[in-house]
Design a protein around this motif. Structure first.
Motif, PDB file in Angstrom:
ATOM      1  N   VAL A   1      18.657  50.921   1.549  1.00 17.55           N
ATOM      2  CA  VAL A   1      19.007  50.220   2.901  1.00 17.55           C
ATOM      3  C   VAL A   1      20.805  50.046   3.077  1.00 17.55           C
ATOM      4  O   VAL A   1      20.745  49.575   3.902  1.00 17.55           O
ATOM      5  CB  VAL A   1      18.138  49.516   2.634  1.00 17.55           C
ATOM      6  CG1 VAL A   1      18.438  48.680   3.646  1.00 17.55           C
ATOM      7  CG2 VAL A   1      16.154  50.332   2.781  1.00 17.55           C
ATOM      8  N   PHE A   2      21.192  48.960   1.902  1.00 16.13           N
ATOM      9  CA  PHE A   2      21.895  48.570   1.989  1.00 16.13           C
ATOM     10  C   PHE A   2      23.553  49.882   2.247  1.00 16.13           C
ATOM     11  O   PHE A   2      24.358  49.754   3.006  1.00 16.13           O
ATOM     12  CB  PHE A   2      22.526  47.645   1.577  1.00 16.13           C
ATOM     13  CG  PHE A   2      21.496  46.252   0.878  1.00 16.13           C
ATOM     14  CD1 PHE A   2      21.373  46.004   2.015  1.00 16.13           C
ATOM     15  CD2 PHE A   2      21.018  46.114   0.084  1.00 16.13           C
ATOM     16  CE1 PHE A   2      20.038  45.371   2.025  1.00 16.13           C
ATOM     17  CE2 PHE A   2      20.357  45.533  -0.467  1.00 16.13           C
ATOM     18  CZ  PHE A   2      19.475  44.917   1.045  1.00 16.13           C
ATOM     19  N   ASP A   3      23.394  50.806   2.058  1.00 17.26           N
ATOM     20  CA  ASP A   3      24.087  51.612   1.572  1.00 17.26           C
ATOM     21  C   ASP A   3      23.863  52.200   3.116  1.00 17.26           C
ATOM     22  O   ASP A   3      25.288  53.217   3.173  1.00 17.26           O
ATOM     23  CB  ASP A   3      23.903  52.867   0.387  1.00 17.26           C
ATOM     24  CG  ASP A   3      24.104  52.238  -0.859  1.00 17.26           C
ATOM     25  OD1 ASP A   3      25.161  51.411  -1.136  1.00 17.26           O
ATOM     26  OD2 ASP A   3      23.839  53.192  -1.659  1.00 17.26           O
ATOM     27  N   LEU A   4      22.987  52.422   3.095  1.00  7.37           N
ATOM     28  CA  LEU A   4      22.730  53.775   5.186  1.00  7.37           C
ATOM     29  C   LEU A   4      23.741  52.407   5.988  1.00  7.37           C
ATOM     30  O   LEU A   4      23.794  53.023   6.998  1.00  7.37           O
ATOM     31  CB  LEU A   4      21.315  52.960   5.398  1.00  7.37           C
ATOM     32  CG  LEU A   4      20.556  53.539   6.565  1.00  7.37           C
ATOM     33  CD1 LEU A   4      21.208  55.260   6.824  1.00  7.37           C
ATOM     34  CD2 LEU A   4      19.123  53.527   6.126  1.00  7.37           C
ATOM     35  N   GLY A   5      22.864  51.245   6.003  1.00  2.00           N
ATOM     36  CA  GLY A   5      23.647  50.334   6.628  1.00  2.00           C
ATOM     37  C   GLY A   5      25.301  50.237   7.298  1.00  2.00           C
ATOM     38  O   GLY A   5      25.624  50.492   8.155  1.00  2.00           O
ATOM     39  N   ARG A   6      25.728  50.211   5.646  1.00  2.00           N
ATOM     40  CA  ARG A   6      27.058  50.810   5.853  1.00  2.00           C
ATOM     41  C   ARG A   6      27.886  52.366   6.067  1.00  2.00           C
ATOM     42  O   ARG A   6      28.749  51.597   7.429  1.00  2.00           O
ATOM     43  CB  ARG A   6      27.846  50.522   4.844  1.00  2.00           C
ATOM     44  CG  ARG A   6      28.074  48.973   4.343  1.00  2.00           C
ATOM     45  CD  ARG A   6      28.666  48.885   2.337  1.00  2.00           C
ATOM     46  NE  ARG A   6      27.479  48.731   1.598  1.00  2.00           N
ATOM     47  CZ  ARG A   6      26.890  48.249   1.286  1.00  2.00           C
ATOM     48  NH1 ARG A   6      26.909  46.925   1.788  1.00  2.00           N
ATOM     49  NH2 ARG A   6      26.082  48.769   0.075  1.00  2.00           N
ATOM     50  N   ASP A   7      26.853  52.803   6.436  1.00  2.00           N
ATOM     51  CA  ASP A   7      27.510  54.467   6.978  1.00  2.00           C
ATOM     52  C   ASP A   7      27.392  54.297   8.046  1.00  2.00           C
ATOM     53  O   ASP A   7      28.429  54.304   8.555  1.00  2.00           O
ATOM     54  CB  ASP A   7      26.729  55.216   6.195  1.00  2.00           C
ATOM     55  CG  ASP A   7      26.587  56.934   6.362  1.00  2.00           C
ATOM     56  OD1 ASP A   7      28.336  56.694   6.840  1.00  2.00           O
ATOM     57  OD2 ASP A   7      25.988  57.813   6.187  1.00  2.00           O
ATOM     58  N   LEU A   8      26.341  53.961   8.791  1.00  2.00           N
ATOM     59  CA  LEU A   8      26.402  53.735  10.137  1.00  2.00           C
ATOM     60  C   LEU A   8      27.206  52.595  10.893  1.00  2.00           C
ATOM     61  O   LEU A   8      27.486  52.655  11.829  1.00  2.00           O
ATOM     62  CB  LEU A   8      24.851  53.219  10.581  1.00  2.00           C
ATOM     63  CG  LEU A   8      23.463  54.718  10.019  1.00  2.00           C
ATOM     64  CD1 LEU A   8      22.196  53.710  10.430  1.00  2.00           C
ATOM     65  CD2 LEU A   8      24.047  55.522  10.973  1.00  2.00           C
ATOM     66  N   SER A   9      27.362  51.869   9.977  1.00  2.00           N
ATOM     67  CA  SER A   9      28.808  51.047  11.182  1.00  2.00           C
ATOM     68  C   SER A   9      30.125  50.973  10.535  1.00  2.00           C
ATOM     69  O   SER A   9      30.824  50.308  11.644  1.00  2.00           O
ATOM     70  CB  SER A   9      28.354  48.989   9.237  1.00  2.00           C
ATOM     71  OG  SER A   9      27.361  48.497  10.027  1.00  2.00           O
ATOM     72  N   ALA A  10      30.458  52.325  10.460  1.00  2.00           N
ATOM     73  CA  ALA A  10      31.678  53.241  10.641  1.00  2.00           C
ATOM     74  C   ALA A  10      31.742  53.415  11.718  1.00  2.00           C
ATOM     75  O   ALA A  10      32.903  53.601  12.200  1.00  2.00           O
ATOM     76  CB  ALA A  10      31.337  53.979   9.482  1.00  2.00           C
ATOM     77  N   ASP A  11      30.708  53.341  12.385  1.00  2.16           N
ATOM     78  CA  ASP A  11      30.877  53.951  13.775  1.00  2.16           C
ATOM     79  C   ASP A  11      30.665  52.221  14.896  1.00  2.16           C
ATOM     80  O   ASP A  11      29.021  52.109  14.783  1.00  2.16           O
ATOM     81  CB  ASP A  11      29.307  54.916  14.435  1.00  2.16           C
ATOM     82  CG  ASP A  11      29.729  55.312  15.812  1.00  2.16           C
ATOM     83  OD1 ASP A  11      30.567  54.645  16.788  1.00  2.16           O
ATOM     84  OD2 ASP A  11      28.771  55.933  16.779  1.00  2.16           O
ATOM     85  N   ALA A  12      31.049  51.684  15.460  1.00  2.29           N
ATOM     86  CA  ALA A  12      31.453  50.759  16.119  1.00  2.29           C
ATOM     87  C   ALA A  12      30.214  50.510  17.225  1.00  2.29           C
ATOM     88  O   ALA A  12      30.256  49.295  17.553  1.00  2.29           O
ATOM     89  CB  ALA A  12      32.537  50.524  16.956  1.00  2.29           C
TER      90      ALA A  12
END
Length: 282
Positions: free
Chosen positions: A81-92
């Motif tokens: 879940v945390f990895d997913l969140g960081r991946d999506l956060s790459a798109d501001a």
């Protein structure tokens, strides 16, 4: 001001109701979950609820229970879940995300640590369905201190006094459960739903979002005029499962098919919600 407070203030200025898809993290895998969330965002979703698979789901119907089981059998771990969140956060420009997570997971990790890790991964809040109002004050305070929203559920059987108490310990928005029982798609919703939500909105300044039972554009259009947002879970999870099954039977990567079908469905929901909102205002 929290991210959710900014979001709902912006939506209110535009007379726009939030569309919030629910997806299960890791079903069928984390890469597919990320692609589905991106597709939903591009199709007009405003906020995403990411379900954290748990072996003893709370209030979840058979569709979401099965998705949790598939994710766990495929090797899902909380770190995903945390990895997913960081991946999506790459798109501001990506829409805000909140987790739907059992309190037992938060408690086992430690309240402050869970909130810190979730924030670092780009999540702005957590829906905690099994947190009793009598036990919510400590987590509510940790979340307020971190400007991380704690979203709690109100059901049709929750007494009005208890609804007020829940609202006092909630930030971001209130999650109103439209039906008694478990999650799942319905074609008919309770006749007193609109009155109950209208009463609740008079008791609090928090946005009220409705979930459970929204099966498609028709039910979404019914509820859009009275709600600040609509949460669609089982109907989306079922579409992901169907697309995944078909792709796997054909020996194909399920990610493109799952993203495509969720994107198309969210466009239909977005159009129905917007049309119903405009019609109610005229």
């Amino acid at each position: 001001m929290s991210e959710l407070k900014r979001l709902f203030a912006s939506l209110a200025q535009k007379n726009r109701k939030a569309l919030m898809p629910f997806v299960t993290a890791g079903d069928p895998n984390i890469a597919s979950t990320a692609a589905v969330i991106r597709a939903a965002h591009q199709a007009g979703a405003d906020l995403c609820e990411v379900g954290v698979p748990y072996s003893d789901p709370i209030a979840d119907g058979p569709v979401i229970q099965a998705s949790y089981q598939r994710a766990l059998e495929a090797g899902f771990r909380l770190q995903g879940v945390f990895d997913l969140g960081r991946d999506l956060s790459a798109d501001a420009a990506m829409m805000p995300r909140v987790t739907m997570v059992s309190y037992s997971i938060i408690y086992r990790m430690g309240m402050a640590k869970y909130v810190e890790r979730a924030k670092q991964a780009g999540y702005c809040g957590a829906i905690v369905p099994d947190l009793l109002v009598e036990e919510a004050a400590p987590l509510s305070q940790v979340c307020r201190d971190a400007e991380f929203d704690l979203i709690q559920l109100i059901t049709p059987t929750t007494t009005r006094d208890r609804q007020r108490r829940i609202a006092d310990l909630t930030t971001g928005f209130l999650y109103y459960v439209s039906v008694t029982g478990i999650t799942g798609e319905r074609t008919v919703l309770p006749t007193n739903l609109v009155d109950n939500v209208s009463w609740l909105r008079e008791q609090t300044d928090l946005p009220v979002c409705i979930g459970f039972g929204i099966s498609g554009p028709e039910t979404a259009a019914q509820l859009a005029p009275v709600a600040d947002g609509l949460i669609v879970g089982s109907a989306i999870v079922r579409r992901i499962a169907d697309a995944t099954r078909s792709a796997q039977q054909a020996g194909q990567d399920p990610t493109p098919a799952a993203a495509k079908i969720v994107g198309e469905f969210c466009r239909e929901l977005r159009q129905a919600i917007d049309e119903a909102t405009v019609h109610a205002a005229t």
